[in-house]
Design a protein around this motif. Structure first.
Motif, PDB file in Angstrom:
ATOM      1  N   ILE A  81       1.099  -1.069  -0.259  1.00 19.17           N
ATOM      2  CA  ILE A  81      -0.196  -0.502   0.087  1.00 19.17           C
ATOM      3  C   ILE A  81       1.001   1.703   0.463  1.00 19.17           C
ATOM      4  CG2 ILE A  81      -1.415   1.294   1.322  1.00 19.17           C
ATOM      5  CD1 ILE A  81      -2.405  -1.149   2.571  1.00 19.17           C
ATOM      6  N   SER A  82       0.872   2.197  -1.124  1.00 20.67           N
ATOM      7  CA  SER A  82       1.126   3.403  -1.056  1.00 20.67           C
ATOM      8  C   SER A  82       1.153   4.009  -0.070  1.00 20.67           C
ATOM      9  CB  SER A  82       1.379   4.106  -2.356  1.00 20.67           C
ATOM     10  OG  SER A  82      -0.059   4.602  -2.560  1.00 20.67           O
ATOM     11  N   TRP A  83       1.609   5.181   0.084  1.00 22.40           N
ATOM     12  CA  TRP A  83       1.595   6.295   1.380  1.00 22.40           C
ATOM     13  C   TRP A  83       0.837   7.156   0.707  1.00 22.40           C
ATOM     14  CZ3 TRP A  83       2.664   6.444   5.837  1.00 22.40           C
ATOM     15  CH2 TRP A  83       4.196   5.869   6.518  1.00 22.40           C
ATOM     16  N   MET A  84       0.586   7.526  -0.657  1.00 26.97           N
ATOM     17  CA  MET A  84      -0.489   8.271  -1.054  1.00 26.97           C
ATOM     18  C   MET A  84      -2.513   7.186  -0.740  1.00 26.97           C
ATOM     19  SD  MET A  84      -2.276  11.011  -2.069  1.00 26.97           S
ATOM     20  CE  MET A  84      -0.792  11.282  -3.462  1.00 26.97           C
ATOM     21  N   THR A  85      -2.031   5.833  -0.794  1.00 22.85           N
ATOM     22  CA  THR A  85      -3.481   5.391  -0.974  1.00 22.85           C
ATOM     23  C   THR A  85      -3.854   4.776   0.532  1.00 22.85           C
ATOM     24  OG1 THR A  85      -2.899   3.910  -2.278  1.00 22.85           O
ATOM     25  CG2 THR A  85      -4.527   3.174  -0.869  1.00 22.85           C
ATOM     26  N   PHE A  86      -2.897   4.742   1.595  1.00 24.86           N
ATOM     27  CA  PHE A  86      -2.963   5.046   3.041  1.00 24.86           C
ATOM     28  C   PHE A  86      -3.480   6.101   3.344  1.00 24.86           C
ATOM     29  CE2 PHE A  86      -0.884   5.692   7.334  1.00 24.86           C
ATOM     30  CZ  PHE A  86      -1.281   4.340   8.012  1.00 24.86           C
ATOM     31  N   VAL A  87      -2.602   7.630   2.846  1.00 21.05           N
ATOM     32  CA  VAL A  87      -3.178   8.911   3.688  1.00 21.05           C
ATOM     33  C   VAL A  87      -4.735   8.664   2.925  1.00 21.05           C
ATOM     34  CG1 VAL A  87      -3.233  11.156   3.232  1.00 21.05           C
ATOM     35  CG2 VAL A  87      -1.920   9.772   3.562  1.00 21.05           C
ATOM     36  N   MET A  88      -5.153   8.538   1.944  1.00 21.92           N
ATOM     37  CA  MET A  88      -6.778   8.293   1.193  1.00 21.92           C
ATOM     38  C   MET A  88      -7.466   7.666   2.306  1.00 21.92           C
ATOM     39  SD  MET A  88      -6.169   8.592  -2.535  1.00 21.92           S
ATOM     40  CE  MET A  88      -7.549   8.245  -2.960  1.00 21.92           C
ATOM     41  N   ILE A  89      -6.678   6.621   2.628  1.00 22.11           N
ATOM     42  CA  ILE A  89      -7.881   5.476   3.528  1.00 22.11           C
ATOM     43  C   ILE A  89      -7.966   6.467   4.906  1.00 22.11           C
ATOM     44  CG2 ILE A  89      -7.880   3.812   4.906  1.00 22.11           C
ATOM     45  CD1 ILE A  89      -6.824   2.010   1.953  1.00 22.11           C
ATOM     46  N   ILE A  90      -7.180   6.945   5.454  1.00 18.69           N
ATOM     47  CA  ILE A  90      -6.848   8.089   6.573  1.00 18.69           C
ATOM     48  C   ILE A  90      -8.321   9.293   6.347  1.00 18.69           C
ATOM     49  CG2 ILE A  90      -6.468   9.557   8.092  1.00 18.69           C
ATOM     50  CD1 ILE A  90      -3.753   8.365   8.163  1.00 18.69           C
ATOM     51  N   LEU A  91      -8.125   9.457   5.184  1.00 23.25           N
ATOM     52  CA  LEU A  91      -9.366  11.157   4.807  1.00 23.25           C
ATOM     53  C   LEU A  91     -10.353  10.219   4.634  1.00 23.25           C
ATOM     54  CD1 LEU A  91      -6.999  13.239   2.325  1.00 23.25           C
ATOM     55  CD2 LEU A  91      -8.037  13.581   5.084  1.00 23.25           C
ATOM     56  N   ALA A  92     -10.808   9.625   3.901  1.00 29.37           N
ATOM     57  CA  ALA A  92     -11.920   8.390   3.480  1.00 29.37           C
ATOM     58  C   ALA A  92     -13.071   8.413   5.069  1.00 29.37           C
ATOM     59  CB  ALA A  92     -11.547   7.596   2.528  1.00 29.37           C
ATOM     60  N   SER A  93     -11.624   7.734   5.998  1.00 28.41           N
ATOM     61  CA  SER A  93     -12.287   7.161   7.231  1.00 28.41           C
ATOM     62  C   SER A  93     -13.199   8.202   7.571  1.00 28.41           C
ATOM     63  CB  SER A  93     -11.519   6.053   7.951  1.00 28.41           C
ATOM     64  OG  SER A  93     -11.638   6.067   9.317  1.00 28.41           O
ATOM     65  N   TYR A  94     -12.287   9.782   8.388  1.00 29.86           N
ATOM     66  CA  TYR A  94     -12.421  10.557   8.564  1.00 29.86           C
ATOM     67  C   TYR A  94     -13.770  11.181   8.316  1.00 29.86           C
ATOM     68  CZ  TYR A  94     -12.729  15.817   9.584  1.00 29.86           C
ATOM     69  OH  TYR A  94     -13.438  16.534  10.216  1.00 29.86           O
ATOM     70  N   ARG A  95     -13.658  11.110   6.957  1.00 29.39           N
ATOM     71  CA  ARG A  95     -15.062  12.093   6.600  1.00 29.39           C
ATOM     72  C   ARG A  95     -16.542  10.551   6.647  1.00 29.39           C
ATOM     73  NH1 ARG A  95     -18.911  14.541   6.625  1.00 29.39           N
ATOM     74  NH2 ARG A  95     -19.238  14.805   4.827  1.00 29.39           N
ATOM     75  N   LEU A  96     -15.751   9.383   6.221  1.00 29.07           N
ATOM     76  CA  LEU A  96     -16.667   8.492   6.519  1.00 29.07           C
ATOM     77  C   LEU A  96     -17.464   8.755   7.921  1.00 29.07           C
ATOM     78  CD1 LEU A  96     -18.879   6.377   5.462  1.00 29.07           C
ATOM     79  CD2 LEU A  96     -17.039   4.557   6.066  1.00 29.07           C
ATOM     80  N   THR A  97     -16.829   8.970   8.606  1.00 23.68           N
ATOM     81  CA  THR A  97     -17.168   8.984  10.127  1.00 23.68           C
ATOM     82  C   THR A  97     -18.003  10.198  11.096  1.00 23.68           C
ATOM     83  OG1 THR A  97     -15.367   8.115  11.002  1.00 23.68           O
ATOM     84  CG2 THR A  97     -15.866   9.429  12.965  1.00 23.68           C
ATOM     85  N   HIS A  98     -17.635  11.409  10.719  1.00 23.88           N
ATOM     86  CA  HIS A  98     -18.241  12.250  10.754  1.00 23.88           C
ATOM     87  C   HIS A  98     -19.897  12.324   9.453  1.00 23.88           C
ATOM     88  CE1 HIS A  98     -19.522  16.534  10.478  1.00 23.88           C
ATOM     89  NE2 HIS A  98     -17.997  16.578  11.168  1.00 23.88           N
ATOM     90  N   LEU A  99     -19.744  11.691   8.769  1.00 26.98           N
ATOM     91  CA  LEU A  99     -21.045  11.555   8.031  1.00 26.98           C
ATOM     92  C   LEU A  99     -21.988  10.339   8.917  1.00 26.98           C
ATOM     93  CD1 LEU A  99     -22.799  11.348   5.219  1.00 26.98           C
ATOM     94  CD2 LEU A  99     -21.911   8.990   4.882  1.00 26.98           C
ATOM     95  N   ILE A 100     -21.561   9.314   9.146  1.00 29.77           N
ATOM     96  CA  ILE A 100     -22.640   8.653  10.367  1.00 29.77           C
ATOM     97  C   ILE A 100     -22.748   9.700  11.267  1.00 29.77           C
ATOM     98  CG2 ILE A 100     -22.523   7.038  12.014  1.00 29.77           C
ATOM     99  CD1 ILE A 100     -20.478   5.538   9.181  1.00 29.77           C
ATOM    100  N   VAL A 101     -21.864   9.983  12.253  1.00 31.69           N
ATOM    101  CA  VAL A 101     -21.823  10.322  13.708  1.00 31.69           C
ATOM    102  C   VAL A 101     -22.941  11.857  13.852  1.00 31.69           C
ATOM    103  CG1 VAL A 101     -20.227  11.218  15.438  1.00 31.69           C
ATOM    104  CG2 VAL A 101     -20.039   9.567  14.288  1.00 31.69           C
ATOM    105  N   PHE A 102     -22.466  12.882  12.750  1.00 32.68           N
ATOM    106  CA  PHE A 102     -22.438  14.509  12.921  1.00 32.68           C
ATOM    107  C   PHE A 102     -23.189  15.200  11.597  1.00 32.68           C
ATOM    108  CE2 PHE A 102     -18.876  14.300  14.819  1.00 32.68           C
ATOM    109  CZ  PHE A 102     -18.913  14.813  15.966  1.00 32.68           C
ATOM    110  N   ASP A 103     -23.557  14.165  10.374  1.00 33.90           N
ATOM    111  CA  ASP A 103     -24.334  14.901   9.233  1.00 33.90           C
ATOM    112  C   ASP A 103     -26.028  14.661   9.510  1.00 33.90           C
ATOM    113  OD1 ASP A 103     -22.055  15.557   8.311  1.00 33.90           O
ATOM    114  OD2 ASP A 103     -21.949  14.633   6.778  1.00 33.90           O
ATOM    115  N   LYS A 104     -26.839  15.565   8.846  1.00 32.76           N
ATOM    116  CA  LYS A 104     -27.749  16.048   8.759  1.00 32.76           C
ATOM    117  C   LYS A 104     -28.652  14.489   8.114  1.00 32.76           C
ATOM    118  CE  LYS A 104     -32.105  18.555   9.835  1.00 32.76           C
ATOM    119  NZ  LYS A 104     -33.071  18.003  11.293  1.00 32.76           N
ATOM    120  N   ILE A 105     -27.774  14.208   7.234  1.00 31.42           N
ATOM    121  CA  ILE A 105     -28.505  13.234   6.226  1.00 31.42           C
ATOM    122  C   ILE A 105     -28.483  11.696   6.271  1.00 31.42           C
ATOM    123  CG2 ILE A 105     -25.869  12.689   5.107  1.00 31.42           C
ATOM    124  CD1 ILE A 105     -27.716  12.972   1.735  1.00 31.42           C
TER     125      ILE A 105
END
Length: 128
Positions: free
Chosen positions: A10-34
Motif C-alpha cells: 500500500i502506497s503512502w498516498m493510498t494510506f492517506v486517502m484511506i485515512i481521509l476517507a475514514s475521517y469523512r465517513l465517520t463524520h457522515l455517520i456521527v454528525f451529518d443531518k443526512i
C-alpha cells in the motif's frame, strides 16, 4: 505472510486517502443531518442541566453511532477491509470520501480563520 505483503504494497498516498476517507465517513455517520435517520432509532430526548432537550443514546448501538472514536474504528475497519478485499472497486469510494474529507478539514480551518478575521475586523471598528 501474504497479508503482510499486501500491507507492505500500500502506497503512502493510498494510506492517506484511506485515512481521509475514514475521517469523512465517520463524520457522515456521527454528525451529518443526512444520516440522522440511522441514528434516531437509537436515541432518546432528555433535558440537560440547562433545561434544554438533547438527544442521548438509549442503547449501546446509539452510543456507538454518536461516539466519534467508536465509529472511527468501524469506519477504518470497513474501508481498510474493503480496500484489502476488493481494491479495484473500493478505491472509487475511498477516492470520493478522501476528497470530501480533505475538503472538510480545509473548510474547518479556513472557516474558523475567516470568522476570527471578521471578529478582529469588528473589534477594530469598535476601537476607532
Amino acid at each position: 505472510m501474504e497479508g503482510r505483503n499486501i500491507l507492505m504494497e500500500i502506497s503512502w498516498m493510498t494510506f492517506v486517502m484511506i485515512i481521509l476517507a475514514s475521517y469523512r465517513l465517520t463524520h457522515l455517520i456521527v454528525f451529518d443531518k443526512i444520516t440522522e435517520f440511522i441514528r434516531n432509532p437509537f436515541l432518546t430526548q432528555k433535558k440537560d442541566e440547562h433545561n434544554e432537550m438533547k438527544k442521548v443514546p438509549k442503547s449501546n448501538i446509539g452510543y456507538l453511532l454518536t461516539c466519534y472514536w467508536c465509529t472511527g474504528i468501524w469506519s477504518a475497519i470497513f474501508l481498510g477491509g474493503i480496500y484489502l478485499w476488493i481494491p479495484q472497486y473500493a478505491i472509487y469510494l475511498i477516492f470520493v470520501l478522501a476528497i470530501a474529507g480533505g475538503q472538510a478539514i480545509l473548510e474547518s480551518f479556513v472557516g474558523v480563520n475567516l470568522k476570527r478575521t471578521a471578529l478582529y475586523s469588528e473589534e477594530a471598528k469598535e476601537l476607532k
